[in-house]
Structures are given as structure tokens and as C-alpha cells.
Design a protein around this motif. Structure first.
Motif, PDB file in Angstrom:
ATOM      1  N   ILE A  51       0.787  -1.203   0.187  1.00  0.00           N
ATOM      2  CA  ILE A  51       0.197   0.057  -0.058  1.00  0.00           C
ATOM      3  C   ILE A  51       0.938   1.227   0.169  1.00  0.00           C
ATOM      4  O   ILE A  51       0.538   2.224  -0.717  1.00  0.00           O
ATOM      5  CB  ILE A  51      -0.979   0.038   1.464  1.00  0.00           C
ATOM      6  CG1 ILE A  51      -1.991  -1.010   1.001  1.00  0.00           C
ATOM      7  CG2 ILE A  51      -1.743   1.420   1.335  1.00  0.00           C
ATOM      8  CD1 ILE A  51      -2.985  -1.296   2.345  1.00  0.00           C
ATOM      9  N   ARG A  52       1.967   1.275   0.807  1.00  0.00           N
ATOM     10  CA  ARG A  52       2.849   2.408   0.909  1.00  0.00           C
ATOM     11  C   ARG A  52       3.531   2.583  -0.461  1.00  0.00           C
ATOM     12  O   ARG A  52       3.519   3.707  -1.160  1.00  0.00           O
ATOM     13  CB  ARG A  52       3.788   2.214   1.969  1.00  0.00           C
ATOM     14  CG  ARG A  52       3.500   2.300   3.238  1.00  0.00           C
ATOM     15  CD  ARG A  52       4.633   2.413   4.377  1.00  0.00           C
ATOM     16  NE  ARG A  52       5.627   1.544   4.162  1.00  0.00           N
ATOM     17  CZ  ARG A  52       5.592   0.316   4.857  1.00  0.00           C
ATOM     18  NH1 ARG A  52       4.389  -0.083   5.700  1.00  0.00           N
ATOM     19  NH2 ARG A  52       6.583  -0.543   4.678  1.00  0.00           N
ATOM     20  N   ALA A  53       3.934   1.584  -1.017  1.00  0.00           N
ATOM     21  CA  ALA A  53       4.605   1.628  -2.489  1.00  0.00           C
ATOM     22  C   ALA A  53       3.726   2.112  -3.477  1.00  0.00           C
ATOM     23  O   ALA A  53       3.897   3.071  -4.378  1.00  0.00           O
ATOM     24  CB  ALA A  53       4.904   0.267  -3.012  1.00  0.00           C
ATOM     25  N   ASP A  54       2.458   1.707  -3.492  1.00  0.00           N
ATOM     26  CA  ASP A  54       1.331   1.990  -4.344  1.00  0.00           C
ATOM     27  C   ASP A  54       0.940   3.587  -4.132  1.00  0.00           C
ATOM     28  O   ASP A  54       0.879   4.334  -4.956  1.00  0.00           O
ATOM     29  CB  ASP A  54       0.171   1.352  -4.216  1.00  0.00           C
ATOM     30  CG  ASP A  54       0.207  -0.064  -4.558  1.00  0.00           C
ATOM     31  OD1 ASP A  54       1.175  -0.402  -5.586  1.00  0.00           O
ATOM     32  OD2 ASP A  54      -0.597  -1.109  -4.561  1.00  0.00           O
ATOM     33  N   MET A  55       0.894   4.179  -2.737  1.00  0.00           N
ATOM     34  CA  MET A  55       0.352   5.448  -2.651  1.00  0.00           C
ATOM     35  C   MET A  55       1.744   6.211  -2.791  1.00  0.00           C
ATOM     36  O   MET A  55       1.507   7.354  -3.665  1.00  0.00           O
ATOM     37  CB  MET A  55       0.385   5.626  -1.174  1.00  0.00           C
ATOM     38  CG  MET A  55      -0.920   5.071  -0.689  1.00  0.00           C
ATOM     39  SD  MET A  55      -1.252   5.376   1.250  1.00  0.00           S
ATOM     40  CE  MET A  55      -1.335   7.091   1.323  1.00  0.00           C
ATOM     41  N   ASN A  56       3.095   6.014  -2.975  1.00  0.00           N
ATOM     42  CA  ASN A  56       4.186   6.763  -3.220  1.00  0.00           C
ATOM     43  C   ASN A  56       3.967   6.992  -4.847  1.00  0.00           C
ATOM     44  O   ASN A  56       4.369   7.906  -5.264  1.00  0.00           O
ATOM     45  CB  ASN A  56       5.331   6.038  -2.649  1.00  0.00           C
ATOM     46  CG  ASN A  56       5.609   6.350  -1.310  1.00  0.00           C
ATOM     47  OD1 ASN A  56       5.011   7.246  -0.535  1.00  0.00           O
ATOM     48  ND2 ASN A  56       6.415   5.322  -0.682  1.00  0.00           N
ATOM     49  N   GLN A  57       3.886   5.835  -5.548  1.00  0.00           N
ATOM     50  CA  GLN A  57       3.872   5.829  -6.932  1.00  0.00           C
ATOM     51  C   GLN A  57       2.705   6.615  -7.127  1.00  0.00           C
ATOM     52  O   GLN A  57       2.978   7.599  -8.194  1.00  0.00           O
ATOM     53  CB  GLN A  57       3.745   4.395  -7.511  1.00  0.00           C
ATOM     54  CG  GLN A  57       3.487   4.347  -8.913  1.00  0.00           C
ATOM     55  CD  GLN A  57       4.825   4.904  -9.615  1.00  0.00           C
ATOM     56  OE1 GLN A  57       6.160   4.663  -9.055  1.00  0.00           O
ATOM     57  NE2 GLN A  57       4.950   5.499 -10.709  1.00  0.00           N
ATOM     58  N   GLY A  58       1.588   6.642  -6.642  1.00  0.00           N
ATOM     59  CA  GLY A  58       0.436   7.583  -6.976  1.00  0.00           C
ATOM     60  C   GLY A  58       0.972   8.872  -6.873  1.00  0.00           C
ATOM     61  O   GLY A  58       0.420   9.901  -7.555  1.00  0.00           O
ATOM     62  N   PHE A  59       1.544   9.397  -5.573  1.00  0.00           N
ATOM     63  CA  PHE A  59       1.956  10.566  -5.457  1.00  0.00           C
ATOM     64  C   PHE A  59       2.876  11.205  -6.432  1.00  0.00           C
ATOM     65  O   PHE A  59       2.678  12.297  -6.698  1.00  0.00           O
ATOM     66  CB  PHE A  59       2.760  10.803  -4.087  1.00  0.00           C
ATOM     67  CG  PHE A  59       1.470  10.539  -2.757  1.00  0.00           C
ATOM     68  CD1 PHE A  59       0.283  11.067  -2.847  1.00  0.00           C
ATOM     69  CD2 PHE A  59       1.957   9.947  -1.616  1.00  0.00           C
ATOM     70  CE1 PHE A  59      -0.563  11.039  -1.965  1.00  0.00           C
ATOM     71  CE2 PHE A  59       1.085   9.744  -0.612  1.00  0.00           C
ATOM     72  CZ  PHE A  59      -0.201  10.184  -0.611  1.00  0.00           C
ATOM     73  N   VAL A  60       3.873  10.485  -6.957  1.00  0.00           N
ATOM     74  CA  VAL A  60       4.723  10.616  -7.689  1.00  0.00           C
ATOM     75  C   VAL A  60       4.096  11.188  -8.980  1.00  0.00           C
ATOM     76  O   VAL A  60       4.549  12.043  -9.763  1.00  0.00           O
ATOM     77  CB  VAL A  60       6.012   9.602  -8.067  1.00  0.00           C
ATOM     78  CG1 VAL A  60       6.787   9.747  -9.194  1.00  0.00           C
ATOM     79  CG2 VAL A  60       6.775   9.469  -6.576  1.00  0.00           C
TER      80      VAL A  60
END
Length: 173
Positions: free
Chosen positions: A94-103
Motif C-alpha cells: 500500500i505504501r509503495a502504491d501510494m508513493n507511486q500515485g503521489f509521484v
């Protein structure tokens, strides 16, 4: 019908609801009629008044509750954020997905706004009053500015002497 989950009336209602949804999905005329009913309903002054009163009451409740020392809204929000934090702490995906979404979102935002940002910065720099800016720098940096000016003068003078000597040595020979 309330006590019996297999009551025929329940099955009849389910068939009606499924048929209604299917008609809305497939029949343009049925959909137009439903849309008109919805618009007529929402246009009624009673509905508008009720919605306005509900919104006013809700916003007043939230405002009063937020000011209270034992705020229910604040407690629920705090618990919600703590739970979200726990889930994020425990799930790397989830953290990786959120970070990717933020980027992706930030890159898209920066791309769409870069012309506006450069214009904004240029406009701000154009509005600077050089005398006022100098006073602000002198007030905030203080005596260090005098040392910077003095050192700049010494280094500039030495650079000038070195260039003069180099010119005389290489051009005279």
C-alpha cells in the motif's frame, strides 16, 4: 415477509428492482423519464429548503463539536488516522502504491503548472524593491554582510592584480 427470508414478496421485489435497473440501463426513454422525475424532485423548493437546513444543522453541529473539549468528531478523526497509519505501517505494498500515485500526481501537477510557476516567480522578482531588499538583507544578515563585502573587494582586487601581472608577463614576452 419481514420474518421469512424466502417469502415470495421478497423475490417479487428483487425481480422488480432488477427489471427497473435493466430498463434504466437499456431504455433511453425510461432513463429520460427517470432523469426528469429526479430533476423535478430536486427542483422542488421543499427539497432545497430541507437540504439547506440539513447542511446548516450539520455544519453547526460539526463546528460546535470541534470546539468542545471532548469532541466526538476529533476523537473519530484521530482514531481513523491512527488506524490508517497502522495499516500503512503494516503493508509495504500500500505504501509503495501510494508513493507511486503521489509521484504520478505530483509530476502531472508540476508539468501542468510549470509555466505558471515560472511566470509567478518572474512577477515576484520584478516587484522587488532593490533598496528595500538590500535593507532586509542587511538587517537579517547584519555585520556578516560587511565581511562579505570586504572579502569580495579583497578577492576582486587580487584577481585584478593576478590578471594584470599575467597579461604583462605573457603579452610583453
Amino acid at each position: 415477509a419481514r420474518a421469512d427470508p424466502d417469502h415470495p414478496m421478497r423475490a417479487e421485489f428483487d425481480r422488480f428492482a432488477q427489471g427497473f435497473v435493466e430498463k434504466l440501463r437499456t431504455s433511453k426513454q425510461y432513463a429520460k423519464r427517470a432523469e426528469k422525475l429526479k430533476r423535478d424532485f430536486l427542483a422542488r423548493p421543499e427539497v432545497k429548503g430541507l437540504a439547506g437546513e440539513m447542511w446548516a444543522s450539520l455544519s453547526q453541529f460539526i463546528e460546535q463539536d470541534a470546539k468542545a473539549p471532548n469532541s466526538v468528531v476529533r476523537a473519530h478523526l484521530a482514531n481513523m488516522f491512527v488506524e490508517v497509519g497502522r495499516h500503512l505501517a503494516g503493508d509495504a505494498q500500500i505504501r509503495a502504491d501510494m508513493n507511486q500515485g503521489f509521484v504520478v500526481a505530483l509530476a502531472s501537477f508540476v508539468e501542468s503548472q510549470k509555466a505558471g510557476v515560472s511566470t509567478f516567480i518572474a512577477d515576484q522578482v520584478k516587484r522587488w524593491d532593490l533598496a528595500q531588499l538590500t535593507r532586509l538583507i542587511e538587517m537579517n544578515i547584519g555585520r556578516d554582510l560587511q565581511y562579505i563585502r570586504f572579502n569580495g573587494m579583497i578577492i576582486g582586487g587580487l584577481a585584478g592584480v593576478v590578471l594584470y601581472v599575467a597579461e604583462r608577463l605573457f603579452l610583453v614576452n
